[in-house]
Scaffold this active site. Structure first.
Site, PDB file in Angstrom:
ATOM      1  N   HIS A   1       0.861  -1.182   0.000  1.00 50.30           N
ATOM      2  CA  HIS A   1       0.000   0.000   0.000  1.00 50.30           C
ATOM      3  C   HIS A   1       0.900   1.235   0.000  1.00 50.30           C
ATOM      4  O   HIS A   1       1.522   1.537   1.013  1.00 50.30           O
ATOM      5  CB  HIS A   1      -0.917   0.005   1.225  1.00 50.30           C
ATOM      6  CG  HIS A   1      -1.864  -1.159   1.254  1.00 50.30           C
ATOM      7  ND1 HIS A   1      -3.107  -1.120   0.655  1.00 50.30           N
ATOM      8  CD2 HIS A   1      -1.739  -2.417   1.758  1.00 50.30           C
ATOM      9  CE1 HIS A   1      -3.722  -2.292   0.817  1.00 50.30           C
ATOM     10  NE2 HIS A   1      -2.909  -3.099   1.481  1.00 50.30           N
ATOM     11  N   LEU A   2       0.966   1.895  -1.159  1.00 49.06           N
ATOM     12  CA  LEU A   2       1.818   3.089  -1.245  1.00 49.06           C
ATOM     13  C   LEU A   2       1.071   4.342  -0.793  1.00 49.06           C
ATOM     14  O   LEU A   2       1.670   5.385  -0.618  1.00 49.06           O
ATOM     15  CB  LEU A   2       2.347   3.267  -2.675  1.00 49.06           C
ATOM     16  CG  LEU A   2       3.378   2.219  -3.126  1.00 49.06           C
ATOM     17  CD1 LEU A   2       3.795   2.484  -4.573  1.00 49.06           C
ATOM     18  CD2 LEU A   2       4.600   2.208  -2.222  1.00 49.06           C
TER      19      LEU A   2
ATOM     20  N   ASP B   1      -8.638  -5.226  -2.503  1.00 50.53           N
ATOM     21  CA  ASP B   1      -7.910  -5.467  -1.254  1.00 50.53           C
ATOM     22  C   ASP B   1      -8.250  -4.450  -0.170  1.00 50.53           C
ATOM     23  O   ASP B   1      -8.347  -3.256  -0.425  1.00 50.53           O
ATOM     24  CB  ASP B   1      -6.407  -5.444  -1.478  1.00 50.53           C
ATOM     25  CG  ASP B   1      -5.670  -5.831  -0.213  1.00 50.53           C
ATOM     26  OD1 ASP B   1      -5.810  -6.986   0.212  1.00 50.53           O
ATOM     27  OD2 ASP B   1      -4.995  -4.963   0.379  1.00 50.53           O
TER      28      ASP B   1
ATOM     29  N   ASP C   1       2.241  -7.041   2.377  1.00 50.65           N
ATOM     30  CA  ASP C   1       1.053  -6.298   2.783  1.00 50.65           C
ATOM     31  C   ASP C   1       1.476  -5.036   3.542  1.00 50.65           C
ATOM     32  O   ASP C   1       0.883  -4.669   4.565  1.00 50.65           O
ATOM     33  CB  ASP C   1       0.103  -7.156   3.628  1.00 50.65           C
ATOM     34  CG  ASP C   1      -1.298  -6.530   3.703  1.00 50.65           C
ATOM     35  OD1 ASP C   1      -1.515  -5.456   3.112  1.00 50.65           O
ATOM     36  OD2 ASP C   1      -2.168  -7.136   4.351  1.00 50.65           O
TER      37      ASP C   1
END
Lengths: 310, 178, 423
Positions: C62-63, C152, C305
């Site tokens: 997750h950027l 997600d 993750d």
């Protein structure tokens, strides 16, 4: 014995000796409650703030009476009336409380672990007055004090705890305290109100109240809260009362001299019938009375100066 | 470091002292009317019991006996920690009584101050008198005993120990020098 | 531009290479892999004592960019990736706005190309707005650069929508990544349901919430024949369901994260919000099953993750804390622990971080081949270090591994022949 706890977060932290020491101390304080002048100067100059994020007139009043009888200065903050806790993070609440330089914070919170959060970050002593579904140590101690007064001992007592074990901090703290003190605990409730892994506590678990009560010395009924159990966990209070409510005929399965306990407030006709609630085996008002003494003892014991550990 | 112990009162001496104190209490109160004994935990309570017996031997009267625990009234909670709290057992009214506080050793006077506060929370005695087995001096408060078994000049670093046997009868009084 | 990596131990699981070789990169591509290459005019990197492996690939990151740059952005996130040895990451679409359209995909691609340290592969959403109601434009997303689709962070609740997503994705040969969770079984749980939760008085998330959802999605993949990838597997049951499906030929791959093979729900004791994630840390039997799944290849991918959160989002009551931890900078040493403990061979461990993820999403890379981009990671397998969260390059410091003694680290990370990180 020297009491070395700065915080009272749960029964988990105590040894059997410490539990009895607290009860002995509470016995000594109990005498004050029957005096004409119900006040001693023990905690004069101490500042105690009751911070209640969850409504609880009973426990808060009990702590307040205890503190005032020890001459402490007490203040109450409750979530519903105060800007201090409204919409503020727990971190900011902690900082604000700390700035008021209290000696003891008595905290009730709906999140399990919230008092631990405070204890980790602040200088003052934290007394857990109930956190989520985790612990309610002063309740368990007053329950044990009541049992000890009636039975003369804790060890070997058969204690049936009946109701919503999953959501009950009273059940957890009592279970831990009774186990440490050598009582024989039995848990009972419908499958939806028994927590996962309950058997790992190493106590017998019953689905039928009749089996749990059989020859018990103490029958402890837990409060059923419709708002907590919701729609999915119980079909109706009516059916709960039928299968898990305590009435005279079920109580007759216990020992003849068994006592009936309830942390209050009671739902008459749900977990306990009026005939039992008003019956001779009921010790619920003694629990309330002992609650003040136990809380006086806890406030006194955490006030012992600098040499305290956690 | 080795310590030196001296016995300053043996059992017969203690007995004589208590008998004398009993006589003095009766004399100054003109008998047993209104007299109550309050022993201070722990030590004073045993001596108070002994005094009660002496008074009964002399006058044939059993005066009321109570026990006060002063832990809740101490002024040193922060420095000495939460000491165990004993029970206060005074099963009679104190109003208008001639109250005799009994302690084993009188030192700074702070214990007596606490004991007076404690009993005054329980009622309003006519007088409060003080009986001690040993007065070792070094008062920090304006408190003076009415009945003294023995005056023992001491240094601050010395200790006075009143020893009791299993039945809580006083056996001897020792002075311990460092 | 010529770069020569000399004296290293080249480990390329895809080609079963494990030998002391030199690697020459010319103009960003691998030009030669051989013993004893001598090229005086090349810039030479001494890889003595180091492993030379394909650039690591993390397909679950997750950027937080666009929208949550206070947690992380493409610059800080790819810098953390490079420091962790990753040459490429796939980033999840739960940004703000959500990556359910080509404008967001293009933004990510362009920003990554201009300012990022490593390759960034966007993952588009399965449903518009992650709402689980209607399908996003897979064709458009793919054309803009998305390598897969996923909702997600939340499951596709409707079986019907998931079925249609798989069918539609199949037409574009686009893998679907399933966040498998039955929300009705999760309820308001905040940690693994079990004795620890019972003792702590915290609401539990039962394993069946994951297993039931994995079973549904695996069966839908079997039914539709579409490529399915299961994200963050944490339970024994899920591993077993996936293993059985793979044996009967269902096109399903699966990943787990380092915390699921390293920690159990015991880590929650003390109400440590850094031990709060979704799926939750499970019990010891689950951890063992995850390790077995990695060993036999049922789980062919280790993905982090990586879920950065601001300190204010973790420094709260346990039940209010946000889920997730940062993982990019700890994945490699935690994976190497499995080698130390005899769970994986070194080759298997590297495969789970390279060719495994590349194949799961059909990405280039994950292997060292002449003519391909020179994405290479040098691994120091023996260096010992202590994790100080304050020194993480990620903008967020939410890790449960603070103070841990770790062994192994990326010594150098190279993307397109360019050194993007050097320890």
């Amino acid at each position: 014995m020297v009491f070395r706890h700065k915080h009272i977060l749960g029964i988990e932290q105590f040894t059997r000796e410490e539990i009895h020491f607290i009860l002995d101390t509470a016995e000594s304080f109990k005498e004050i409650n029957s005096r004409q002048i119900k006040k001693v100067p023990t905690l004069r100059g101490k500042t105690i703030i009751n911070v209640f994020f969850e409504a609880s007139t009973r426990t808060r009043t009990s702590f307040e009476v205890a503190a005032k009888r020890l001459s402490a200065d007490t203040y109450n903050i409750s979530a519903s009336t105060s800007a201090l806790v409204k919409g503020e993070t727990l971190e900011d609440t902690a900082k604000n409380l700390e700035a008021m330089k209290p000696d003891i914070i008595v905290m009730r919170h709906n999140a399990s672990g919230a008092p631990h959060y405070l204890a980790d970050r602040c200088d003052f002593s934290v007394l857990n007055a109930g956190d989520g579904a985790h612990e309610h140590p002063s309740q368990a101690l007053l329950d044990l004090m009541t049992m000890r007064q009636h039975k003369g001992r804790i060890e070997g007592l058969k204690v049936a705890i009946i109701g919503d074990i999953t959501h009950s901090r009273v059940a957890r703290s009592n279970l831990l305290a009774l186990q440490k003190c050598g009582a024989e605990v039995r848990l009972c409730g419908p499958g939806t109100l028994l927590p996962t892994g309950v058997e790992q506590w190493g106590v017998p678990v019953f689905h039928r109240i009749e089996d749990a009560i059989d020859q018990a010395d103490v029958v402890m009924m837990l409060r059923i809260q419709q708002e907590r159990q919701g729609k999915t966990l119980l079909p109706s209070l009516r059916e709960y009362a039928m299968y898990y409510g305590l009435n005279r005929s079920k109580l007759s399965l216990a020992r003849e001299d068994a006592i009936v306990m309830h942390p209050g407030p009671m739902n008459r006709g749900v977990e306990i019938s009026s005939e039992v609630a008003d019956g001779p085996q009921n010790v619920i008002l003694e629990q309330v009375e002992n609650g003040v003494a136990v809380r006086m003892a806890l406030l006194y014991l955490v006030s012992g100066g600098e040499q305290l550990e956690v | 470091m080795a310590t030196r112990e001296t016995i300053i009162l043996d059992q017969p001496a203690i007995t004589r002292a208590l008998t004398r104190i009993a006589h003095e209490i009766l004399e100054s109160n003109r008998g047993t009317e209104g007299v109550v004994l309050i022993g201070i935990r722990t030590g004073g309570d045993h001596l108070a019991l002994a005094l009660q017996q002496r008074i009964k031997d002399i006058e044939g009267v059993t005066v009321p006996l109570g026990i006060v625990d002063i832990t809740m009234y101490r002024d040193d909670l922060a420095s000495r920690g939460s000491l165990p709290v004993g029970k206060t057992e005074i099963p009679f009214a104190l109003d208008d009584k001639a109250l005799v506080l009994v302690d084993d050793v009188l030192y700074t006077g702070r214990t007596i101050r606490a004991a007076m506060d404690a009993v005054m929370d329980l009622g309003r005695p006519r007088t409060i008198q003080l009986a001690v087995l040993i007065d070792r001096g070094h008062r920090e408060l304006p408190i003076r005993p009415d009945y003294v078994g023995r005056n023992v000049p001491t240094a601050h670093n010395e200790q006075i120990v009143v020893a009791f046997d299993q039945a809580n009868h006083p056996v001897e009084v020792r002075l311990i020098k460092p | 531009m010529k770069t020569l990596i000399k004296n290293g131990r080249v480990l390329d699981p895809a080609h079963q290479i494990d030998a002391n070789l030199d690697v020459l990169a010319v103009d960003g591509k691998i030009a030669q892999i051989a013993a004893g290459i001598e090229l005086p005019d090349a810039e030479t990197i001494d890889a003595g004592g180091l492993l030379v492996v394909p650039g690591l690939i993390d397909i679950h990151v997750h950027l937080r960019d666009p929208g949550y740059e206070y947690k992380e952005d493409i610059v800080s996130g790819t810098r953390a990736a490079a420091a962790g040895g990753f040459a490429a990451v796939a980033c999840m679409p739960n940004t703000n706005p959500i990556n359910d359209n080509k404008a967001v995909t293009t933004y990510i691609r362009q920003k990554a190309a201009a300012e990022g340290q490593v390759r960034v592969y966007p993952v588009g959403s399965i449903t518009k707005g992650l709402k689980g109601e209607s399908l996003a434009e897979f064709g458009d997303l793919q054309a803009a650069g998305c390598v897969a689709v996923s909702d997600d962070g939340r499951p596709v609740t409707s079986g019907e929508i998931m079925r249609r997503a798989l069918e539609y994705a199949r037409s574009f040969q686009l893998p679907v990544i399933s966040h498998a969770e039955d929300l009705s079984l999760v309820g308001d749980g905040v940690m693994n349901e079990g004795f620890v939760a019972t003792q702590l008085g915290l609401r539990g998330i039962p394993w069946v919430a994951e297993d039931a959802a994995v079973a549904r999605d695996v069966l839908l993949a079997e039914f539709t024949g579409a490529r399915l990838h299961i994200a963050h597997v944490s339970t024994r049951g899920a591993v077993e369901i996936i293993r059985a499906a793979q044996r009967r030929g269902v096109p399903v791959t699966a990943e787990t994260a380092p915390h699921y093979f390293t920690l159990t729900d015991e880590a929650v004791r003390g109400y440590d919000t850094h031990a709060k994630m979704n799926p939750p840390l499970r019990g010891a039997a689950d951890v063992q099953a995850i390790r077995d799944g990695l060993a036999d290849g049922t789980l062919s991918v280790i993905a982090t993750d990586h879920a950065p959160h601001h300190v204010d989002e973790k420094n709260v009551e346990f039940n209010l804390a946000l889920n997730g931890i940062v993982g990019l900078e700890t994945a490699l040493p935690l994976t190497l622990r499995l080698v130390e403990e005899g769970v994986l061979t070194l080759t298997e461990a590297i495969a789970r971080l390279t060719i495994g993820p590349a194949r799961a999403l059909g990405l280039p890379g994950g292997t060292l081949e002449v003519g391909r981009a020179a994405d290479i990671t040098l691994v120091d397998p023996t260096c010992k270090w202590t994790l100080d969260p304050a020194r993480l390059l990620s903008r967020s410091k939410n890790t449960p591994f603070g103070g841990w003694q770790l062994k192994g680290a990326a010594a150098l990370t190279m993307v397109d022949g360019r050194v993007v990180y050097q320890r």
